[in-house]
Design a protein around this motif. Structure first.
Motif, PDB file in Angstrom:
ATOM      1  N   GLY A  15       0.797  -1.219   0.000  1.00  0.00           N
ATOM      2  CA  GLY A  15       0.000   0.000   0.000  1.00  0.00           C
ATOM      3  C   GLY A  15       0.830   1.269   0.000  1.00  0.00           C
ATOM      4  N   GLY A  16       2.121   1.128   0.222  1.00  0.00           N
ATOM      5  CA  GLY A  16       3.003   2.285   0.265  1.00  0.00           C
ATOM      6  C   GLY A  16       3.463   2.725  -1.110  1.00  0.00           C
ATOM      7  N   SER A  17       4.377   3.703  -1.105  1.00  0.00           N
ATOM      8  CA  SER A  17       4.869   4.300  -2.345  1.00  0.00           C
ATOM      9  C   SER A  17       6.388   4.383  -2.352  1.00  0.00           C
ATOM     10  N   ASN A  83       2.866   3.735  -6.657  1.00  0.00           N
ATOM     11  CA  ASN A  83       1.891   3.858  -5.573  1.00  0.00           C
ATOM     12  C   ASN A  83       1.136   2.551  -5.388  1.00  0.00           C
ATOM     13  N   SER A  84       0.468   2.430  -4.263  1.00  0.00           N
ATOM     14  CA  SER A  84      -0.336   1.233  -3.971  1.00  0.00           C
ATOM     15  C   SER A  84       0.457  -0.036  -4.238  1.00  0.00           C
ATOM     16  N   LEU A  85       1.658  -0.073  -3.714  1.00  0.00           N
ATOM     17  CA  LEU A  85       2.544  -1.204  -3.983  1.00  0.00           C
ATOM     18  C   LEU A  85       2.004  -2.492  -3.379  1.00  0.00           C
ATOM     19  N   LYS A  86       2.269  -3.592  -4.098  1.00  0.00           N
ATOM     20  CA  LYS A  86       1.828  -4.916  -3.688  1.00  0.00           C
ATOM     21  C   LYS A  86       3.042  -5.819  -3.500  1.00  0.00           C
ATOM     22  N   PRO A  87       2.913  -6.869  -2.700  1.00  0.00           N
ATOM     23  CA  PRO A  87       4.051  -7.792  -2.550  1.00  0.00           C
ATOM     24  C   PRO A  87       4.545  -8.342  -3.895  1.00  0.00           C
ATOM     25  N   THR A 117      11.428  -4.002  -2.437  1.00  0.00           N
ATOM     26  CA  THR A 117      10.830  -5.082  -1.662  1.00  0.00           C
ATOM     27  C   THR A 117       9.564  -4.559  -0.989  1.00  0.00           C
ATOM     28  N   VAL A 118       8.454  -5.243  -1.230  1.00  0.00           N
ATOM     29  CA  VAL A 118       7.174  -4.845  -0.658  1.00  0.00           C
ATOM     30  C   VAL A 118       6.732  -5.930   0.310  1.00  0.00           C
ATOM     31  N   SER A 119       6.605  -5.566   1.570  1.00  0.00           N
ATOM     32  CA  SER A 119       6.214  -6.536   2.592  1.00  0.00           C
ATOM     33  C   SER A 119       4.698  -6.530   2.773  1.00  0.00           C
ATOM     34  N   SER A 120       4.172  -7.693   3.102  1.00  0.00           N
ATOM     35  CA  SER A 120       2.703  -7.822   3.273  1.00  0.00           C
ATOM     36  C   SER A 120       2.280  -7.538   4.704  1.00  0.00           C
TER      37      SER A 120
END
Length: 120
Positions: A15-17, A83-87, A117-120
């Motif tokens: 959800g981050g950017s 934006n709205s990053l996903k794992p 790296t996108v963490s859940s």
């Protein structure tokens, strides 16, 4: 010699950017298309987004509406606002540029890659 240097990767929660930058330097007359690709572990490198010198953009379906590519021709720099990053966006992100040198040769160059790296 031409170099593409990327920056802006890192670790972010879902959800981050993040905003990636890629600056080209060296013997550059002009730059045609610039773009971003990514490669996740165990997968092939895939197209993310591209932008022409005139500003026309193209996106992979998986990032449409979430990522925005832009460029500053005066700075020979391309950006990727994510934006709205996903794992599933986790990957090494590479920039690519079609660069014309002062002899008129057009060569495609790649950056060294930056980890996202996108963490859940």
């Amino acid at each position: 010699q031409v170099q593409l240097v990327e920056s802006g990767g890192g670790l972010v929660q879902a959800g981050g950017s993040l905003r990636l930058s890629c600056a080209a330097s060296g013997s550059i007359f002009t730059i045609y298309a610039m773009g971003w690709f990514r490669q996740a572990p165990g997968k092939q490198r895939e197209f993310v987004a591209s932008i022409t010198k005139g500003g026309s953009t193209t996106y992979a379906d998986s990032v449409k509406g979430r990522f925005t590519i832009s460029r500053d021709n005066a700075k020979n720099t391309v950006y990727l606002q994510m934006n709205s990053l996903k794992p599933e966006d986790t990957a090494v992100y590479y920039c690519n540029a079609d660069i014309v040198d002062y002899s008129g040769n057009v060569v495609g160059y790649w950056g060294q890659g930056t980890q996202v790296t996108v963490s859940s």
